[in-house]
Design a protein around this motif. Structure first.
Motif, PDB file in Angstrom:
ATOM      1  N   GLU A   1       0.806  -1.225   0.000  1.00 53.76           N
ATOM      2  CA  GLU A   1       0.000   0.000   0.000  1.00 53.76           C
ATOM      3  C   GLU A   1       0.838   1.273   0.000  1.00 53.76           C
TER       4      GLU A   1
ATOM      5  N   LYS B   1       2.742   4.023  -4.053  1.00 52.00           N
ATOM      6  CA  LYS B   1       1.706   4.399  -5.009  1.00 52.00           C
ATOM      7  C   LYS B   1       2.272   5.322  -6.083  1.00 52.00           C
TER       8      LYS B   1
ATOM      9  N   THR C   1      -1.413   1.452  -6.833  1.00 48.04           N
ATOM     10  CA  THR C   1      -0.362   0.779  -6.072  1.00 48.04           C
ATOM     11  C   THR C   1       0.683   0.197  -7.033  1.00 48.04           C
TER      12      THR C   1
END
Ligand code: ARG
Length: 572
Positions: free
Chosen positions: A287, A290, A296
């Motif tokens: 996570e 990005k 992601t």
């Protein structure tokens, strides 16, 4: 001498601890922030932490500073502590304390660690290029500093010795006859192999098969590969030896060494539920990574065709360093373009348990070496600069310089000096720049006796040596310490005494330029001292203490240059 030989009694921490103790007594919160003074005429050190601590307590900083001075116990360490400006504290060291700090010697770390240093790591399919020069030189300096402080250093030369390009190279080697002459110029060999690969379909076919054979452990393919690696690695070793870099063949732990561990890495990622198949490839999505658009980013660990990647190998290397080598710290010296790669693999390694909480993983990125035109350093023809040729030129220029200074030098001596000065100049030019920025490679600037260069420092060293020679001083009869009296003596002594503080910063931040800056300032302060304070012509006791300071300066210069991997000479 008892103060420094305790190992943890470098002056900055001593001052900082004292200051911090005062904060505690007064219930103040925050770091004391003791550092060398930016205005040495006002004090040797300054503590900047009072303002923030006072602000936190919603109190007047100058009042708080006065209270700090009241409770501060720097007996025997500081002679005066004054308030300046809005609440800085200026600290002047006591003469006795200064004299007792071990001068010129390196104090052992109170908490020695097992440290892996991953540096140099050229790709063996091609010749070493300037990017690897930076990694090699900077990494080797940090290795020397860590070892000198008593850490256990495990050098890991993570060479690029595996991958699909070897199929092409081995097939070409097979076709041209496997003699080492054809590998003398790896760069040319690589280009020729690539041309053949692009033009000849049959060759392409055989090259692909060679990769498969190699991966499958076919004896003939492995033989050819081993031969290629040996020749290529011997080119690198020649460069290491010329550069006086401490790497040797036992430090090689290349990508190929992790080949067998890679399926297990994928398996473990899968067991942890971290694997996602995406467009046929095996990926880890975290996570925290990005794109600007908020998607992601994957870390690809296995391609559709089953092949593994640079990242997969690095995960295996982290597991090995953590579990087998029991490293407490791993330092990676590569160019800054790999910053994201390392952030990602560190995060994946933590998530998957390849790295446990006992290990610190630190990427030490560096910028690019640029030409005069501000573009990446290349030859006039736009090709990569061969390191061997770069070093030839450095030695030639330095030999010319010393010969022009001393026309009487015989050729052999001139060449010997040219080696130490020329190689030192190239290394120092690199080491003296903050590694995180790009820097412009400039011959005139680096091989000059003026400014922050290694010839300047080497020359400063010979000047001190010539004072001893002229006075026929038996250095072994000099006392170990001297009490500085006059201001230029004190300024010099303060600098000598902060050598180990500098080394602590170099070791923790992986920043050789801090040591270069230190040595330059030391040499500069010696010059001011020498101009103001005659040595040989002074009365006996004055002469003695100045000789001691001169000897401590020379020792510090020599030891400091040695930690940079640069030699000294007795005459220039
Ligand atoms: N061979 C790589 C390169 O030339 C550097 C390897 C650095 N070390 C590592 N563990 N990835 O870019």
């Amino acid at each position: 001498r008892s103060i420094a030989s305790d190992g943890d009694r470098n002056q900055r921490p001593v001052l900082n601890d004292g200051q911090q103790a005062a904060f505690n007594t007064l219930g103040l919160v925050g770091p004391a922030l003791v550092q060398t003074s930016s205005r040495p005429e006002l004090g040797d050190y300054q503590a900047n932490g009072v303002m923030a601590a006072a602000k936190r307590a919603q109190r007047n900083p100058r009042e708080v500073a006065a209270e700090v001075i009241e409770v501060l116990d720097l007996k025997g360490i500081a002679s005066t502590v004054d308030i300046a400006g809005p609440g800085f504290l200026n600290i002047t060291l006591a003469a006795d304390f200064l004299a007792g700090v071990t001068a010129g010697e390196i104090t052992a770390s109170p908490a020695p660690q097992r440290v892996v240093v991953d540096y140099s790591a050229p790709n063996l399919a091609k010749e070493m290029h300037v990017g690897h020069l930076r990694s090699t030189i900077i990494g080797d300096c940090i290795v020397r500093v860590l070892e000198a402080q008593g850490h256990t250093v495990l050098r890991q030369n993570h060479v690029g010795d595996w991958g699909t390009q070897f199929g092409m190279l081995l097939t070409y080697l097979q076709d041209t006859g496997a003699n080492s002459d054809s590998l003398a110029y790896l760069e040319d060999f690589y280009r020729a192999a690539k041309t053949r690969f692009d033009e000849d379909e049959d060759f392409q076919q055989r090259a692909r098969q060679a990769v498969v054979d190699l991966q499958a452990g076919d004896a003939h393919a492995l033989d050819m590969w081993q031969h290629f690696i040996t020749v290529s690695m011997s080119h690198c070793q020649e460069i290491y030896d010329r550069l006086d870099v401490t790497l040797n063949p036992t430090h090689i732990q290349g990508e190929s060494a992790y080949n067998d561990a890679l399926p297990g890495i994928i398996q473990q990622l899968n067991d942890k539920g971290l694997l996602t198949q995406s467009e046929g490839a095996q990926c880890v999505f975290l996570e925290e990574f990005k794109t600007k658009k908020g998607e992601t980013l994957p870390v690809i660990v296995q391609k559709t065709d089953g092949g593994y990647l640079y990242a997969t190998t690095d995960l295996a290397a982290i597991a090995y360093r953590n579990k087998e080598l029991n490293a407490e710290r791993v330092l990676y010296f590569t160019d800054a373009r790999q910053a994201l790669h390392f952030k990602q693999i560190f995060a994946v390694a933590r998530a998957a348990g390849f790295a446990d909480s006992s290990i610190s993983l630190e990427h030490m990125p560096f910028g690019a070496m640029l030409g005069d035109d501000g573009k990446p350093f290349k030859t006039r023809a736009g090709t990569v600069v061969k390191l061997a040729e770069l070093l030839d030129e450095a030695e030639l220029r330095a030999t010319r310089l010393v010969s022009s200074k001393n026309p009487d030098l015989d050729d052999k001596t001139a060449a010997e000096l040219g080696h130490v000065i020329g190689i030192g100049a190239v290394k120092y030019a690199d080491l003296s720049k903050n590694r995180t920025s790009d820097y412009v490679f400039n011959w005139e600037q680096m091989i000059s006796f003026e400014g922050n260069t290694s010839p300047y420092l080497q020359y400063a060293y010979t000047r001190i040596a010539s004072i001893f020679a002229k006075g026929q001083i038996d250095l072994s009869t000099l006392p170990m310490q001297a009490i500085a009296v006059e201001e230029p003596e004190r300024r010099l002594a303060v600098m000598i005494a902060s050598f180990n503080d500098t080394l602590d910063a170099v070791a923790s931040e992986g920043m050789p330029h801090l040591l270069c800056g230190y040595l330059y300032e030391l040499a500069t302060r010696f010059t001011s001292f020498y101009e103001a304070c005659p040595i040989l012509t002074s009365s006996a006791d004055v002469r003695e203490r100045r000789l001691v300071l001169a000897k401590q300066t020379a020792d510090t210069l020599r030891n400091g240059l040695d930690l940079l991997g640069i030699g000294v000479v007795e005459q220039m």
